[in-house]
Design a protein around this motif. Structure first.
Motif, PDB file in Angstrom:
ATOM      1  N   ASN A 169       0.858  -1.177   0.000  1.00  0.00           N
ATOM      2  CA  ASN A 169       0.000   0.000   0.000  1.00  0.00           C
ATOM      3  C   ASN A 169       0.898   1.232   0.000  1.00  0.00           C
ATOM      4  N   SER A 170       0.953   1.920  -1.141  1.00  0.00           N
ATOM      5  CA  SER A 170       1.840   3.075  -1.253  1.00  0.00           C
ATOM      6  C   SER A 170       1.159   4.391  -0.902  1.00  0.00           C
ATOM      7  N   SER A 171      -0.169   4.394  -0.849  1.00  0.00           N
ATOM      8  CA  SER A 171      -0.873   5.665  -0.659  1.00  0.00           C
ATOM      9  C   SER A 171      -1.271   5.935   0.780  1.00  0.00           C
ATOM     10  N   ASN A 172      -1.749   4.902   1.481  1.00  0.00           N
ATOM     11  CA  ASN A 172      -2.231   5.126   2.842  1.00  0.00           C
ATOM     12  C   ASN A 172      -2.107   3.851   3.671  1.00  0.00           C
ATOM     13  N   PRO A 173      -0.895   3.383   3.910  1.00  0.00           N
ATOM     14  CA  PRO A 173      -0.729   2.136   4.657  1.00  0.00           C
ATOM     15  C   PRO A 173      -1.173   2.285   6.106  1.00  0.00           C
ATOM     16  N   ASN A 174      -1.693   1.208   6.651  1.00  0.00           N
ATOM     17  CA  ASN A 174      -2.123   1.185   8.045  1.00  0.00           C
ATOM     18  C   ASN A 174      -0.913   0.846   8.914  1.00  0.00           C
ATOM     19  N   LEU A 175      -0.147   1.858   9.260  1.00  0.00           N
ATOM     20  CA  LEU A 175       1.089   1.637  10.009  1.00  0.00           C
ATOM     21  C   LEU A 175       0.820   1.269  11.461  1.00  0.00           C
ATOM     22  N   THR A 176      -0.280   1.763  12.012  1.00  0.00           N
ATOM     23  CA  THR A 176      -0.645   1.369  13.377  1.00  0.00           C
ATOM     24  C   THR A 176      -0.951  -0.119  13.429  1.00  0.00           C
TER      25      THR A 176
END
Length: 367
Positions: A169-176
């Motif tokens: 996911n390059s646009s809005n990865p769920n890093l949490t």
């Protein structure tokens, strides 16, 4: 790596190249013998069904298609790690059992396949994700990243393998959510600098350079891939949408060493000892020189740089960990296969000889 459709974005066809025997590699090996050997030298593996692993393989047929991986022509393996690709993260979270999966795991990723490689001293990992499953990564992480990490850890323990994170996911990865996944996995399998515990090997895929998957790249480099407090073992710099030239490949990989200080947030530099360089062996309808002709391959042309690249703000030792190759057997439904009559002993295998790749994989450099 980039899965399926993006793998098919290839350039004009090359002339067919014959399988190259060992003498060409031996010449290169003499010239490079003084360099430190690469520590990671492996292949992503897609089975014979374009990375779904949706059927149990007959082991004799599997050996025929993949014998080059365990024997470069002189009885020694061509690689020291194989990454079975891909596990669908949402099916793993849900424990899905259907025609191609058992409790969320592709039925072809079973103990007999793992043992086939480990019996030859080859480390085995499972890759969770790929670009086709990006949306399923998003859904699974939003639902319960901790439970997904726990299930990945249990899978690793059951098969005796490591895990690779391939979240594209390059646009809005769920890093949490991804942090929750990593925390849960590490609670079960703590970081092991010795490399002795195969289940403790946890890696992540990043783009060929810093300009795609930037959010994941930034977070992983800053939080998980430091030499002072490592959480992940290393990152794989994946292949771009077609095989790069040697100069383009080096420019991409150098971005990781340099970081992107002008980005917001800034991407810090990555230690050379914390990543590998990715190249194609099978690309659309082409078997690349990287598979069949080491002397004319990009890994031959970039090998000296890969082994000597200097730190530029992170780490203290020179040289990337090594190469990863996309992909063994049949990475796309209408693409070429690395199974006979191809086989990659003349490319990947010859490179293992030229670069004096250790099998089994040694403890990795930590600085």
């Amino acid at each position: 790596m980039v899965m399926l459709m993006t793998r098919l974005a290839v350039a004009a066809a090359l002339l067919s190249l014959p399988l190259t025997a060992q003498p060409a590699a031996a010449t290169t090996a003499t010239a490079t013998a003084a360099a430190d050997p690469m520590q990671v030298y492996g292949a992503w593996h897609c089975s014979d069904d374009a990375c779904t692993w949706a059927k149990v393989r007959d082991l004799a047929a599997f050996d025929t298609a993949n014998h080059w991986l365990v024997d470069r022509g002189d009885g020694r393996p061509s690689v020291n790690v194989v990454v079975l690709s891909f596990v669908n993260p949402l099916r793993l979270l849900d424990g899905t059992t259907d025609a191609g999966n058992a409790a969320g795991v592709p039925v072809g990723m079973n103990q007999q396949v793992v043992d086939y490689f480990t019996a030859h001293g080859i480390r085995v990992m499972l890759s969770i994700g790929g670009i086709t499953y990006t949306g399923d990564w998003d859904t699974a992480l939003a639902r319960n990243g901790t439970l997904l990490g726990q299930k990945a850890a249990a899978l690793a323990g059951r098969l005796g393998v490591g895990i690779e994170i391939d979240y594209e996911n390059s646009s809005n990865p769920n890093l949490t959510g991804l942090q929750a996944f990593v925390t849960a996995y590490r609670a079960a399998h703590p970081y092991d600098a010795s490399g002795a515990d195969p289940t403790a090997r946890l890696t992540i895929d990043v783009a060929a350079g810093d300009r795609w998957l930037s959010g994941i790249d930034q977070y992983a480099t800053a939080n998980w891939l430091t030499t002072a407090n490592p959480v992940l073992d290393y990152a794989n710099a994946m292949v771009p949408n077609k095989q790069p030239s040697a100069s383009t490949a080096i420019a991409n990989w150098q971005e990781h060493l340099d970081g992107k200080p002008t980005y917001s947030p800034a991407i810090p530099p990555l230690a050379p000892a914390k990543f590998t360089a990715g190249l194609y062996i099978a690309e659309g309808s082409q078997v690349r020189p990287e598979c069949v002709n080491f002397a004319n391959s990009v890994q031959q042309a970039t090998g000296s740089w890969v082994r000597s690249a200097a730190p530029n703000g992170a780490g203290s030792t020179a040289g990337l960990l090594g190469f990863m190759f996309w992909a063994a057997e049949k990475p796309s439904t209408r693409g070429v296969t690395t199974a006979p009559p191809n086989g990659c002993a003349g490319g990947v295998g010859a490179g293992a000889t030229a670069f004096a790749v250790p099998v089994p994989m040694p403890p990795l450099r930590q600085s």
